[in-house]
Design a protein around this motif. Structure first.
Motif, PDB file in Angstrom:
ATOM      1  N   ASN A 326       0.841  -1.199   0.000  1.00  0.00           N
ATOM      2  CA  ASN A 326       0.000   0.000   0.000  1.00  0.00           C
ATOM      3  C   ASN A 326       0.878   1.250   0.000  1.00  0.00           C
ATOM      4  O   ASN A 326       1.123   1.876   1.033  1.00  0.00           O
ATOM      5  CB  ASN A 326      -0.924  -0.029   1.219  1.00  0.00           C
ATOM      6  CG  ASN A 326      -1.944   1.098   1.194  1.00  0.00           C
ATOM      7  OD1 ASN A 326      -2.186   1.720   0.168  1.00  0.00           O
ATOM      8  ND2 ASN A 326      -2.556   1.354   2.344  1.00  0.00           N
ATOM      9  N   PRO A 328       2.128   4.947  -2.443  1.00  0.00           N
ATOM     10  CA  PRO A 328       1.581   5.900  -3.405  1.00  0.00           C
ATOM     11  C   PRO A 328       1.904   5.553  -4.857  1.00  0.00           C
ATOM     12  O   PRO A 328       2.919   4.916  -5.158  1.00  0.00           O
ATOM     13  CB  PRO A 328       2.252   7.230  -3.000  1.00  0.00           C
ATOM     14  CG  PRO A 328       2.675   7.040  -1.579  1.00  0.00           C
ATOM     15  CD  PRO A 328       3.014   5.594  -1.458  1.00  0.00           C
ATOM     16  N   ASN A 329       1.015   5.984  -5.746  1.00  0.00           N
ATOM     17  CA  ASN A 329       1.189   5.958  -7.201  1.00  0.00           C
ATOM     18  C   ASN A 329       1.194   4.573  -7.812  1.00  0.00           C
ATOM     19  O   ASN A 329       1.557   4.403  -8.976  1.00  0.00           O
ATOM     20  CB  ASN A 329       2.469   6.705  -7.616  1.00  0.00           C
ATOM     21  CG  ASN A 329       2.462   7.055  -9.100  1.00  0.00           C
ATOM     22  OD1 ASN A 329       1.415   7.391  -9.665  1.00  0.00           O
ATOM     23  ND2 ASN A 329       3.617   6.959  -9.741  1.00  0.00           N
ATOM     24  N   MET A 330       0.773   3.571  -7.074  1.00  0.00           N
ATOM     25  CA  MET A 330       0.743   2.236  -7.673  1.00  0.00           C
ATOM     26  C   MET A 330      -0.349   2.152  -8.736  1.00  0.00           C
ATOM     27  O   MET A 330      -0.131   1.584  -9.825  1.00  0.00           O
ATOM     28  CB  MET A 330       0.517   1.170  -6.598  1.00  0.00           C
ATOM     29  CG  MET A 330       0.738  -0.240  -7.085  1.00  0.00           C
ATOM     30  SD  MET A 330       2.410  -0.557  -7.704  1.00  0.00           S
ATOM     31  CE  MET A 330       3.343  -0.578  -6.174  1.00  0.00           C
ATOM     32  N   VAL A 331      -1.529   2.707  -8.450  1.00  0.00           N
ATOM     33  CA  VAL A 331      -2.612   2.681  -9.445  1.00  0.00           C
ATOM     34  C   VAL A 331      -2.192   3.457 -10.690  1.00  0.00           C
ATOM     35  O   VAL A 331      -2.473   3.043 -11.827  1.00  0.00           O
ATOM     36  CB  VAL A 331      -3.909   3.261  -8.840  1.00  0.00           C
ATOM     37  CG1 VAL A 331      -4.969   3.426  -9.924  1.00  0.00           C
ATOM     38  CG2 VAL A 331      -4.433   2.361  -7.734  1.00  0.00           C
ATOM     39  N   GLY A 332      -1.484   4.563 -10.487  1.00  0.00           N
ATOM     40  CA  GLY A 332      -0.999   5.348 -11.622  1.00  0.00           C
ATOM     41  C   GLY A 332      -0.043   4.561 -12.487  1.00  0.00           C
ATOM     42  O   GLY A 332      -0.114   4.611 -13.726  1.00  0.00           O
ATOM     43  N   GLN A 333       0.846   3.806 -11.872  1.00  0.00           N
ATOM     44  CA  GLN A 333       1.798   3.001 -12.643  1.00  0.00           C
ATOM     45  C   GLN A 333       1.087   1.894 -13.421  1.00  0.00           C
ATOM     46  O   GLN A 333       1.426   1.616 -14.574  1.00  0.00           O
ATOM     47  CB  GLN A 333       2.842   2.389 -11.704  1.00  0.00           C
ATOM     48  CG  GLN A 333       3.774   3.408 -11.054  1.00  0.00           C
ATOM     49  CD  GLN A 333       4.807   2.722 -10.188  1.00  0.00           C
ATOM     50  OE1 GLN A 333       5.787   2.174 -10.702  1.00  0.00           O
ATOM     51  NE2 GLN A 333       4.602   2.745  -8.881  1.00  0.00           N
ATOM     52  N   SER A 335      -2.025   1.944 -14.464  1.00  0.00           N
ATOM     53  CA  SER A 335      -2.780   2.592 -15.552  1.00  0.00           C
ATOM     54  C   SER A 335      -1.860   2.982 -16.699  1.00  0.00           C
ATOM     55  O   SER A 335      -2.207   2.824 -17.883  1.00  0.00           O
ATOM     56  CB  SER A 335      -3.504   3.825 -15.015  1.00  0.00           C
ATOM     57  OG  SER A 335      -4.389   3.491 -13.979  1.00  0.00           O
ATOM     58  N   THR A 336      -0.688   3.493 -16.366  1.00  0.00           N
ATOM     59  CA  THR A 336       0.263   3.916 -17.398  1.00  0.00           C
ATOM     60  C   THR A 336       0.729   2.737 -18.241  1.00  0.00           C
ATOM     61  O   THR A 336       0.784   2.822 -19.482  1.00  0.00           O
ATOM     62  CB  THR A 336       1.474   4.600 -16.753  1.00  0.00           C
ATOM     63  OG1 THR A 336       1.034   5.771 -16.058  1.00  0.00           O
ATOM     64  CG2 THR A 336       2.507   4.991 -17.793  1.00  0.00           C
ATOM     65  N   ASN A 350     -10.025   0.141  -6.501  1.00  0.00           N
ATOM     66  CA  ASN A 350      -8.833  -0.081  -5.680  1.00  0.00           C
ATOM     67  C   ASN A 350      -9.209   0.118  -4.213  1.00  0.00           C
ATOM     68  O   ASN A 350      -9.888   1.076  -3.865  1.00  0.00           O
ATOM     69  CB  ASN A 350      -7.721   0.894  -6.073  1.00  0.00           C
ATOM     70  CG  ASN A 350      -6.536   0.862  -5.108  1.00  0.00           C
ATOM     71  OD1 ASN A 350      -6.513   1.601  -4.130  1.00  0.00           O
ATOM     72  ND2 ASN A 350      -5.578   0.007  -5.396  1.00  0.00           N
ATOM     73  N   THR A 359      -6.194  -4.114  -6.477  1.00  0.00           N
ATOM     74  CA  THR A 359      -6.815  -3.401  -7.590  1.00  0.00           C
ATOM     75  C   THR A 359      -7.424  -4.384  -8.572  1.00  0.00           C
ATOM     76  O   THR A 359      -6.822  -5.416  -8.892  1.00  0.00           O
ATOM     77  CB  THR A 359      -5.766  -2.543  -8.336  1.00  0.00           C
ATOM     78  OG1 THR A 359      -5.148  -1.643  -7.415  1.00  0.00           O
ATOM     79  CG2 THR A 359      -6.423  -1.735  -9.460  1.00  0.00           C
TER      80      THR A 359
END
Length: 389
Positions: A326, A328-333, A335-336, A350, A359
């Protein structure tokens, strides 16, 4: 074909929820996708690298190494409430058995000798000795107001008893299921002096070990009855038996007898009968089999003891599930990486629980294995898996 390993005898009614055309279920499966068990102790077991889920056909998970499973990205499912009625019925039976001195009266009667006329006189003598008392108007303390504790508390209200409950973790939904006649205690110690019966319905963890102990059992009435059908170790047997020996406690009903309790009068020892009805075993197996199936086929998580509960209806035939630290920015990575592969996200959810995040992503098109492999390589990712019909 998913492979399921069973480490105990699991109800066939539950295992029938895993259809033979998609699941291979046996106790000697190699490289299982999931393990379903009851009381088998997994702590010394080597965890298969193929393992994706563990299902405990019951509530307690003391026999499963949760930290090891979390580190491996393996959710552990249990079956809360599936055996609640069975335990509740035994608690209610225990109340009456203790109140009416049933076990002592039976032992007395079985030991009688002589002709019928003489036995008749002895029976009448026993009636005076073992008569006991009725439960309406008596007070019972219920420690732990989960599925079992709530059923016990509500049933005791129906029996005409006064009920005092304690559970610092009581949820709003749980509170709505309780009778408005139940009183609330702010601590276990607060209820001890008030109750004629005390029943515990909490898991065995550091905070609940020796919950009823030498320091507080002396605060109870000399006629009080303690009932433990939850877990051995929540109540301190030595302290309770010491109190019984000197007449400072009425009786003790335990589902976890030992040599100390066996030799103590006024102890009613049961062979771990709490959730041992056929119905309870069926219900637990059905619930956990359905949860494991939904996780393997859809990535949904319900009733996990170490992962967040996360569910999303299938929006497409192409789903990605990811478990990671848990941070930061894991969902962003995630998605990218999907966007760079030309994948359009249809829907996403998520959730996190402590140090674990999970997720679910539905894609409009097929998810290539190279995308899954790239996500697996992200720092902090424990598992990434594509589920595609």
């Amino acid at each position: 074909m998913y492979k399921i390993q069973t480490l105990n005898n699991i109800s066939p009614i539950g295992l029938a929820k895993l259809p033979a055309d998609s699941y291979s279920v046996a106790d000697d499966v190699d490289s299982p996708d999931a393990i379903i068990l009851r009381s088998y102790k997994m702590h010394e077991m080597e965890i298969p690298k193929s393992l994706k889920a563990v299902g405990r056909a019951g509530a307690g998970v003391n026999n499963i190494p949760l930290d090891k499973m979390s580190d491996a990205g393996v959710p552990v499912f249990n079956a809360p409430g599936a055996n609640a009625n069975a335990v509740k019925e035994l608690v209610i039976a225990s109340i009456f058995i203790a109140a009416r001195n049933i076990t002592e009266a039976v032992k007395y009667t079985e030991a009688l000798e002589g002709e019928d006329a003489e036995l008749s006189k002895l029976v009448e003598a026993g009636k005076k000795k073992y008569g006991g008392f009725e439960v309406p108007g008596r007070t019972i303390g219920v420690v732990g107001l989960g599925a079992i504790g709530r059923m016990v508390a509500n049933t005791c209200i129906d029996l005409g008893m006064h009920v005092v409950g304690f559970d610092p973790g009581l949820t709003v939904d749980g509170a709505w299921q309780l009778s408005s006649k139940i009183s609330r205690a702010n601590s276990v110690e607060e209820m001890l002096a008030k109750v004629d019966f005390l029943t515990v319905h909490v898991p065995l963890i550091d905070a609940t070990r020796d919950l009823i102990n030498a320091d507080n059992v002396g605060k109870m009435k000399s006629t009080a009855v303690i009932i433990n059908l939850a877990r051995g170790g929540i109540t301190n047997d030595e302290a309770i038996c010491d109190a019984l020996d000197v007449g400072k406690l009425g009786a003790y009903v335990t589902d976890f007898p030992n040599n100390r309790t066996k030799k103590t009068p006024k102890v009613i020892g049961l062979p771990h009968l709490g959730a041992s009805t056929g119905e309870a075993e069926d219900n637990c197996a059905i619930m956990v089999a359905e949860q494991v199936k939904d996780y393997l086929e859809n990535g949904n998580i319900k009733n996990s003891v170490n992962f967040p509960n996360v569910s999303m209806p299938r929006g497409t035939a192409h789903r990605l599930v990811v478990c990671n630290a848990n941070v930061p920015n894991m969902v962003g990575q995630i998605s990218t990486i999907m966007a760079e592969a030309g994948l359009n996200i249809h829907d996403m959810i998520n959730q996190s629980r402590g140090e674990i995040a999970y997720t679910i992503v539905d894609s409009d098109t097929e998810i290539p294995q190279r995308v899954v492999s790239t996500i697996k390589q992200l720092d902090g990712v424990m598992i990434a898996r594509a589920i595609q019909d």
